[in-house]
Design a protein around this motif. Structure first.
Motif, mmCIF file in Angstrom:
data_model
loop_
_atom_site.group_PDB
_atom_site.id
_atom_site.type_symbol
_atom_site.label_atom_id
_atom_site.label_comp_id
_atom_site.label_asym_id
_atom_site.label_seq_id
_atom_site.Cartn_x
_atom_site.Cartn_y
_atom_site.Cartn_z
ATOM 1 N N ASN A 1 -48.803 46.540 13.359
ATOM 2 C CA ASN A 1 -48.687 45.219 12.529
ATOM 3 C C ASN A 1 -47.797 45.699 11.257
ATOM 4 O OD1 ASN A 1 -48.523 42.813 11.856
ATOM 5 N ND2 ASN A 1 -50.663 42.580 11.347
ATOM 6 N N ASN A 2 -46.487 45.826 11.461
ATOM 7 C CA ASN A 2 -45.932 46.264 10.285
ATOM 8 C C ASN A 2 -45.441 45.046 9.527
ATOM 9 O OD1 ASN A 2 -46.585 48.978 10.628
ATOM 10 N ND2 ASN A 2 -44.495 49.551 11.686
ATOM 11 N N THR B 1 -62.468 50.999 13.302
ATOM 12 C CA THR B 1 -61.480 51.617 12.436
ATOM 13 C C THR B 1 -60.052 51.051 12.093
ATOM 14 O OG1 THR B 1 -60.405 53.782 12.352
ATOM 15 C CG2 THR B 1 -60.560 52.759 14.350
ATOM 16 N N GLU B 2 -59.359 51.435 10.999
ATOM 17 C CA GLU B 2 -58.193 50.847 10.625
ATOM 18 C C GLU B 2 -57.292 51.722 10.756
ATOM 19 O OE1 GLU B 2 -56.111 48.436 7.097
ATOM 20 O OE2 GLU B 2 -58.307 48.173 7.442
ATOM 21 N N LEU B 3 -55.990 51.680 11.359
ATOM 22 C CA LEU B 3 -55.174 52.626 11.439
ATOM 23 C C LEU B 3 -54.164 52.364 10.656
ATOM 24 C CD1 LEU B 3 -54.589 52.825 15.515
ATOM 25 C CD2 LEU B 3 -56.005 54.553 13.948
ATOM 26 N N VAL B 4 -53.703 53.452 9.831
ATOM 27 C CA VAL B 4 -52.828 53.249 8.678
ATOM 28 C C VAL B 4 -51.801 54.263 8.764
ATOM 29 C CG1 VAL B 4 -54.307 52.174 6.963
ATOM 30 C CG2 VAL B 4 -53.935 54.603 7.049
#
Length: 56
Positions: A55-56, A16-19
């Motif tokens: 990772n912003n 999954t990728e968290l946004v």
């Protein structure tokens, strides 16, 4: 995963990728599943997740 039914004990692998996640926010996994027509919810307490950084 709607429509997928387990017929025996299996291993589930998810990517999954968290946004739009707040930096340093607490993270956990929550599974909502159904067994014999009843819905259950399970929050997984996993120390590895709590150390993830955004990772912003």
């Amino acid at each position: 995963m709607n429509g997928y039914y387990l017929t025996e004990a299996q291993t589930l692998i998810i990517e999954t990728e968290l946004v739009n996640v707040e930096e340093n926010s607490a993270k956990s996994l929550k599974f909502i599943y159904e067994t014999n027509g009843e819905e259950y919810e399970k929050v997984v307490d996993w120390s590895t997740l709590s150390t993830l950084k955004t990772n912003n």
